[in-house]
Design an enzyme around this catalytic site. Structure first.
Site, PDB file in Angstrom:
ATOM      1  CB  CYS A  80      81.254  72.835  39.492  1.00 36.76           C
ATOM      2  SG  CYS A  80      82.768  72.688  38.517  1.00 36.76           S
ATOM      3  CB  CYS A 101      83.789  66.992  34.110  1.00 35.16           C
ATOM      4  SG  CYS A 101      82.115  67.103  34.818  1.00 35.16           S
TER       5      CYS A 101
END
Length: 290
Positions: free
Chosen positions: A82, A220
C-alpha cells in the site's frame, strides 16, 4: 486496551499499531476499527473508521531504521503493498527515531522511504505487466482490452490494478462499473479498479475502487503509480518524468523510471488514542479476492 494512532496520506487513512501491542486477533480488530459507520472515531479525525490497520514492527538498530509492515484491510484480508500506507508507516518511524530515511519490509518486497517533514517519498519498485506477475489468467499482457465493459490495462504496482483511461473520471459511476471488473475471471486474485483522466497541466485525475476495502477510497498510492505506469506503457508520458496524479484526497507525485517507480506526497497525523482489543472473529474472508 491498545495504544493506536491514526494517520492519512491524501485522505487514505490508517490506524497504526505498534506490533509489540497485544492484539490477539488482528483480523477482527481491523474489521471493527475500520468500519465507516461504527469504527474508530475521534474529534480530531475527519471521519469514522479507516482504510486499514497498519501493524508496524520497528527495528531501530538498523541504519536506516527498518519496519516490518503488515496491512490488514477492512475485510480482514492482508494487502501485499500500500503506497500511502507505507508513506504513513515511514512517517511514524521517523517520528520515533529522528531518521529521515526508513526501510520498509512488505509482502511485496523491501521499500526505501525518504521523510522530509510531512512530505514522504516511497520507492515502489518496477511496475509489472507480465501476466504471471499481475496476475492475469492468460498468456499475454492485458493492454487496452475490454473487461466487463471497461477498456483496461492490467499492471501490478505492489497489488494488481485494472487501469482505464476515460474522458472524465467523475462522469463514471465507479460503484457500478468497478465490481464486475474487480471480480472478473481474468483476474484470479481480483484487482483494484482505477480510472484516470488527463488534466490540462499534463497530469491525471484518479479514482480507485480498492480490493479489500470493497469501495472507493479518497486516495490510493499503488493506484496512482499504476496510472503513471500505464500512461508510460501507452506512450502518454516519458520514462523518468514526474507527473501529478490527483485522487479526490489530494495531489500525489509519481515518477516511473526503467526498473523502478516512486510515490511522493504529504502525510498527516490525526490523533492518538486507546481502544479495546477485539476477541470475536469476523466472518471468514477470501483473501484471494475471488
Amino acid at each position: 486496551m491498545v495504544d493506536v494512532e491514526k494517520y492519512h496520506g491524501t485522505g487514505n487513512d490508517f490506524v497504526v499499531v505498534d506490533a509489540d501491542e497485544d492484539v490477539p486477533n488482528r483480523r477482527a480488530f481491523a474489521v471493527e476499527l475500520c468500519d465507516r459507520e461504527h469504527g474508530i472515531d475521534h474529534p480530531a479525525s475527519e471521519r469514522r473508521g479507516a482504510d486499514g490497520v497498519l501493524f508496524l514492527a520497528l527495528e531501530p538498530a538498523y541504519n536506516p531504521p527498518r519496519i516490518v509492515m503488515t496491512l490488514v484491510q477492512p475485510d480482514g484480508s492482508v494487502a501485499g503493498m500500500c503506497g500511502n500506507g507505507a508513506r504513513c508507516a515511514a512517517k511514524w518511524a521517523a517520528e520515533r527515531t529522528g531518521a529521515d530515511e526508513v526501510m520498509i519490509d512488505t509482502p511485496s518486497g523491501t521499500r526505501h522511504a525518504d521523510v522530509d517533514g510531512d512530505d514522504v517519498t516511497i520507492e515502489m519498485g518496477a511496475p509489472v505487466f507480465d501476466p504471471e506477475g499481475v496476475p492475469v489468467d492468460r498468456d499475454e499482457p492485458l493492454v487496452e482490452e475490454t473487461v466487463e465493459g471497461l477498456t483496461v490495462t492490467a499492471v501490478n504496482t505492489g497489488v494488481p490494478h485494472a487501469v482505464a483511461f476515460v474522458e472524465e473520471v467523475d462522469a463514471v459511476d465507479l460503484e457500478s462499473v468497478a465490481p464486475p471488473v474487480r471480480h472478473a475471471d481474468v483476474f484470479p486474485d481480483g484487482a483494484n479498479v482505477t480510472l484516470a483522466s488527463p488534466t490540462p497541466e499534463g497530469g491525471f485525475r484518479q479514482r480507485t475502487f480498492e480490493r479489500g476495502v470493497e469501495g472507493e477510497t479518497r486516495s490510493c498510492g499503488t493506484g496512482a503509480v499504476a496510472v503513471a505506469a500505464v500512461a508510460h506503457r501507452l506512450g502518454r508520458i516519458e520514462a523518468g518524468a514526474t507527473v501529478t496524479v490527483s485522487p479526490p484526497g489530494g495531489d500525489l507525485r509519481v515518477t516511473v523510471e526503467e526498473g523502478n517507480s516512486y510515490l511522493e506526497g504529504p502525510v498527516v497525523f490525526e490523533f492518538a488514542a486507546e481502544v479495546p482489543t477485539v476477541e470475536t472473529d469476523p466472518e471468514p474472508v477470501d483473501a484471494s479476492g475471488d
